[in-house]
Design an enzyme around this catalytic site. Sequence first.
Site, PDB file in Angstrom:
ATOM      1  N   LYS A   1       0.844  -1.217   0.000  1.00  0.00           N
ATOM      2  CA  LYS A   1       0.000   0.000   0.000  1.00  0.00           C
ATOM      3  C   LYS A   1       0.869   1.253   0.000  1.00  0.00           C
ATOM      4  O   LYS A   1       2.061   1.195   0.312  1.00  0.00           O
ATOM      5  CB  LYS A   1      -0.918  -0.025   1.217  1.00  0.00           C
ATOM      6  CG  LYS A   1      -0.190   0.043   2.557  1.00  0.00           C
ATOM      7  CD  LYS A   1      -1.145  -0.196   3.724  1.00  0.00           C
ATOM      8  CE  LYS A   1      -0.400  -0.153   5.046  1.00  0.00           C
ATOM      9  NZ  LYS A   1      -1.245  -0.604   6.157  1.00  0.00           N
TER      10      LYS A   1
ATOM     11  N   ARG B   1     -11.715  -0.418  13.864  1.00  0.00           N
ATOM     12  CA  ARG B   1     -11.510   0.317  12.615  1.00  0.00           C
ATOM     13  C   ARG B   1     -12.464  -0.288  11.598  1.00  0.00           C
ATOM     14  O   ARG B   1     -13.576   0.206  11.425  1.00  0.00           O
ATOM     15  CB  ARG B   1     -10.033   0.183  12.207  1.00  0.00           C
ATOM     16  CG  ARG B   1      -9.610   1.103  11.111  1.00  0.00           C
ATOM     17  CD  ARG B   1      -8.095   1.158  10.938  1.00  0.00           C
ATOM     18  NE  ARG B   1      -7.495  -0.120  10.572  1.00  0.00           N
ATOM     19  CZ  ARG B   1      -6.186  -0.273  10.313  1.00  0.00           C
ATOM     20  NH1 ARG B   1      -5.372   0.771  10.386  1.00  0.00           N
ATOM     21  NH2 ARG B   1      -5.688  -1.446   9.989  1.00  0.00           N
TER      22      ARG B   1
ATOM     23  N   TYR C   1      10.624  32.999   1.749  1.00  0.00           N
ATOM     24  CA  TYR C   1       9.376  33.705   2.075  1.00  0.00           C
ATOM     25  C   TYR C   1       9.447  34.398   3.438  1.00  0.00           C
ATOM     26  O   TYR C   1       9.940  33.822   4.413  1.00  0.00           O
ATOM     27  CB  TYR C   1       8.214  32.714   2.137  1.00  0.00           C
ATOM     28  CG  TYR C   1       7.754  32.229   0.792  1.00  0.00           C
ATOM     29  CD1 TYR C   1       7.159  33.093  -0.118  1.00  0.00           C
ATOM     30  CD2 TYR C   1       7.904  30.891   0.435  1.00  0.00           C
ATOM     31  CE1 TYR C   1       6.724  32.640  -1.358  1.00  0.00           C
ATOM     32  CE2 TYR C   1       7.473  30.427  -0.794  1.00  0.00           C
ATOM     33  CZ  TYR C   1       6.879  31.308  -1.692  1.00  0.00           C
ATOM     34  OH  TYR C   1       6.457  30.852  -2.902  1.00  0.00           O
TER      35      TYR C   1
ATOM     36  N   MET D   1       7.517  25.035  -1.785  1.00  0.00           N
ATOM     37  CA  MET D   1       6.841  23.864  -2.328  1.00  0.00           C
ATOM     38  C   MET D   1       7.818  22.948  -3.091  1.00  0.00           C
ATOM     39  O   MET D   1       7.738  21.728  -2.972  1.00  0.00           O
ATOM     40  CB  MET D   1       5.695  24.285  -3.246  1.00  0.00           C
ATOM     41  CG  MET D   1       4.849  23.114  -3.703  1.00  0.00           C
ATOM     42  SD  MET D   1       3.517  23.548  -4.818  1.00  0.00           S
ATOM     43  CE  MET D   1       2.293  24.199  -3.723  1.00  0.00           C
TER      44      MET D   1
HETATM   45  C1  LIG Z   1      -0.576  -1.602   6.773  1.00  0.00           C
HETATM   46  C2  LIG Z   1      -1.129  -2.861   7.280  1.00  0.00           C
HETATM   47  C3  LIG Z   1      -0.272  -3.942   7.563  1.00  0.00           C
HETATM   48  C4  LIG Z   1       1.230  -3.832   7.466  1.00  0.00           C
HETATM   49  O1  LIG Z   1       1.737  -3.196   8.618  1.00  0.00           O
HETATM   50  P1  LIG Z   1       3.313  -3.094   8.891  1.00  0.00           P
HETATM   51  O2  LIG Z   1       3.390  -2.696  10.305  1.00  0.00           O
HETATM   52  O3  LIG Z   1       3.841  -2.057   7.970  1.00  0.00           O
HETATM   53  O4  LIG Z   1       3.876  -4.432   8.625  1.00  0.00           O
HETATM   54  C5  LIG Z   1      -0.840  -5.123   7.955  1.00  0.00           C
HETATM   55  N1  LIG Z   1      -2.184  -5.255   8.079  1.00  0.00           N
HETATM   56  C6  LIG Z   1      -3.033  -4.242   7.830  1.00  0.00           C
HETATM   57  C7  LIG Z   1      -4.494  -4.465   7.978  1.00  0.00           C
HETATM   58  C8  LIG Z   1      -2.525  -3.008   7.442  1.00  0.00           C
HETATM   59  O5  LIG Z   1      -3.374  -2.003   7.200  1.00  0.00           O
END
Ligand SMILES: *Cc1c(COP(=O)(O)O)cnc(C)c1O
Length: 375
Positions: A36, A134, A259, A307
Amino acid sequence: MLRSTHLKININNLLFNMANINAFIKDDVILGAVLKANAYGHGAKYTAKTLYNHGVKYFLVATLLEAIQLRNENANYQLLVMGHTPDDYLHHLINYNIIGTVFTLDQARLLNKLAYKKGTQAKVHLKIETGFNRLGMQINEENIQDILQMSQMNHLDIQGAFTHLTLKSKDSDLNQYNMFMDLISTLEAKGIHIPVKHVCDSIGMALYPEFHLSMVRVGALLYGLQSEDKGIIDVKPILSFYTKPSCIKKIFSGESVSYGNRWFAKNDTIIATLPFGYADGFPRTLYQKSFVTIHQNKYPIVGAICMDQCMIDLGISSEVTTNDAVEILGPYNNIEDFAQLVGTNKNDIVSGFAARIPRVYIKDQKICHIENEIL
Ligand SMILES: *Cc1c(COP(=O)(O)O)cnc(C)c1O
């Protein structure tokens, strides 16, 4: 690269981390690589390709879009969206052969219907709520009945189930694990067998080998972003951040920079402009706090961070040229200290690196790939 500001990713270290994680988990546990947020800033496409070529077959992302990006690269590996996919987009899971995360009967019904129309099955993992609060189905009689209903849907393939640990304490994590496993047993007793069960992220994996189940979901550790106190598995950092000065000029005592004229030279000095700024993911809040390294010497960033650019004070006797490499993060400016300076964690820093920064992949000291995402 088309830009002097770039992220360098050390593929040897990525593979070193992967190998050590693989050595730590049992052979029958799947290494689920979490990609991700553009593989925590490391570039999802090339990271996926590299890991896949070295045996990783299961990839996890947060969003449908991230999954589609990877699916367009490779049709062969498993792809799980761990987050919520809105109803309007559920059909893409089926079209792209992506595993979705489901935690309501309504979405299960919808996916079942969509898959029926396509003459196929929708693949899902159930997300179970055990205390993180969550995403997930809370464990109660009504929801168990819902899961029973889902299990009878002909066009829904429940391939897995998972929960997420809060990592507050061993006791609370064990409690979450037990809640999850109790539910699994309840389902088993009703004839529902869930193949891929998983609860561990990086820290959970390192701390609790007894919780690995069918799969571990590893992000941070793969990228060498380990927690200091949880360094059971040997990993190396793989990302560094470099640029070159775009402009070097002498200014006089009393002149200001950037700035708002907020920083003044106390003496005559040499100022170098660096072509990165807060739009690249370098926190603007580091005003007057951060430094970069050139030839092992540290130089402070002075004046407001813009920026796309910022300025450093080289001092009057500097011989730095526009050809010198500037390390923003790397061996001399480590990500751990940097995150602390910003007041955040390492994931927050690396996942914030902008798409407009080229990623340069290095293997055996040679460039093996350059990814320019915005092209
Ligand atoms: C991001 C995430 C992980 C990975 O977490 P790390 O601590 O980076 O290994 C695992 N499970 C879920 C549900 C996540 O959102």
